[in-house]
Design an enzyme around this catalytic site. Structure first.
Site, PDB file in Angstrom:
ATOM      1  N   HIS A  56       0.829  -1.216   0.000  1.00 12.69           N
ATOM      2  CA  HIS A  56       0.000   0.000   0.000  1.00 12.69           C
ATOM      3  C   HIS A  56       0.859   1.261   0.000  1.00 12.69           C
ATOM      4  O   HIS A  56       1.982   1.265   0.494  1.00 12.69           O
ATOM      5  CB  HIS A  56      -1.041   0.004   1.134  1.00 12.69           C
ATOM      6  CG  HIS A  56      -0.514   0.279   2.511  1.00 12.69           C
ATOM      7  ND1 HIS A  56      -1.160  -0.136   3.658  1.00 12.69           N
ATOM      8  CD2 HIS A  56       0.595   0.935   2.957  1.00 12.69           C
ATOM      9  CE1 HIS A  56      -0.487   0.257   4.712  1.00 12.69           C
ATOM     10  NE2 HIS A  56       0.584   0.909   4.325  1.00 12.69           N
ATOM     11  N   GLU A  93      -5.146   0.373   0.074  1.00  6.80           N
ATOM     12  CA  GLU A  93      -4.942  -1.047   0.318  1.00  6.80           C
ATOM     13  C   GLU A  93      -5.078  -1.828  -0.996  1.00  6.80           C
ATOM     14  O   GLU A  93      -5.620  -1.299  -1.974  1.00  6.80           O
ATOM     15  CB  GLU A  93      -5.985  -1.531   1.336  1.00  6.80           C
ATOM     16  CG  GLU A  93      -5.921  -0.806   2.680  1.00  6.80           C
ATOM     17  CD  GLU A  93      -4.702  -1.177   3.533  1.00  6.80           C
ATOM     18  OE1 GLU A  93      -3.621  -1.499   2.970  1.00  6.80           O
ATOM     19  OE2 GLU A  93      -4.827  -1.129   4.763  1.00  6.80           O
TER      20      GLU A  93
END
Ligand code: F6R
Length: 264
Positions: A139, A144
């Site tokens: 990330h 994410e």
């Protein structure tokens, strides 16, 4: 893409601070995108040192932080507001009006708030240099895995890996944020220059996938391959799974000869 290989975290921090300081000296009103996390602490220490030595003036610098935990007030010891003040802002002559960090206390109209954060970046003229760390899962910011490569500032649910990594900062039994407001991958790619820092063996797989793997939303940092001016600054441990290290070293040698300002 430029890959700068350094021996350890100390050398990485030193070089990162030199690159940022050089940019501020060339453009005193630099718009700087900032990150938090343990990787950044050494870099901020170096910037504070340069400021104390009198060679770095933050009075006109404008900053935008990448992210903030949802639900944490600025005074909360684990908030990114608190982190930035503790490690950088309290020790340099930055104008508080020039500091921008997403507000973790909002509890409605998230889309509107995030659009206004993007608008303030545009109003400042866009980000000149975006500083990034990288998560073990690849990330950047809190984008994410599976984040859209075109994503903009928005609310994001944190992954289990990120929650586990960050849980060490919270006291046992303390409520941990499960969401964050983060600039998107698209917002990061808009910066004129991107500088990603990675140190330590735990980042080696993510670094190799980001630099040498396919561009995929499964590894958010791989999207940086699309950026025309990105530098990865990594130490030996974080570089340990790269297969093209000799080539990166030769590119560095030639860069130092032909376009040395890219390294200062
Ligand atoms: C936080 C941020 C994150 C961190 C990453 C690495 O503002 O942008 O992407 O950079 O989680 O964190 P450390 O350096 O603590 O390993």
């Amino acid at each position: 893409m430029l890959v700068i290989l350094k021996r350890d975290a100390g050398e990485v921090s030193h070089q990162a601070a030199q690159l940022i300081a050089g940019a501020v000296r060339r453009k005193p009103s630099l718009v700087l995108g900032l990150a938090t996390g343990s990787t950044m602490i050494g870099i901020y220490q170096q910037l504070v040192r340069l400021h104390r030595e009198g060679s770095l003036d933050f009075s006109q610098v404008v900053t935008f932080n990448l992210d903030e935990y949802l639900g944490l007030a600025p005074a909360h010891p684990q908030s990114f507001h608190h982190f930035m003040h503790e490690h950088l802002f309290a020790h340099v002559n930055i104008n508080p009006r020039n500091i921008h960090i997403p507000d973790g206390t909002i509890h409605e109209n998230y889309d509107q708030y995030c659009a206004s954060y993007e608008q303030s970046i545009r109003a400042a003229g866009g980000i000149d240099i975006q500083l990034l760390g990288i998560g073990r899962n690849g990330h950047i910011g809190f984008n994410e895995p599976t984040s859209s490569i075109a994503s903009r500032t928005r609310l994001k649910v944190l992954s289990k890996e990120t929650l586990d990594d960050n849980s060490k900062s919270f006291a046992p039994g303390e409520e941990r944020p499960r969401c964050a407001i983060t600039m998107g991958i698209g917002s990061i790619l808009d910066a004129r220059k991107v500088l990603l820092i990675a140190t330590g063996a735990s980042k080696a797989a993510a670094v190799a996938k980001s630099i040498e793997g396919p561009i995929t939303s499964a590894v958010s940092a791989s999207a940086l391959q699309l950026h025309p001016d990105v530098t990865f600054l990594v130490d030996d441990e974080a570089a340990s799974q790269l297969t093209q290290r000799d080539y990166y070293l030769r590119v560095l040698e030639m860069t130092a000869l032909l376009t040395p300002d890219r390294l200062s």
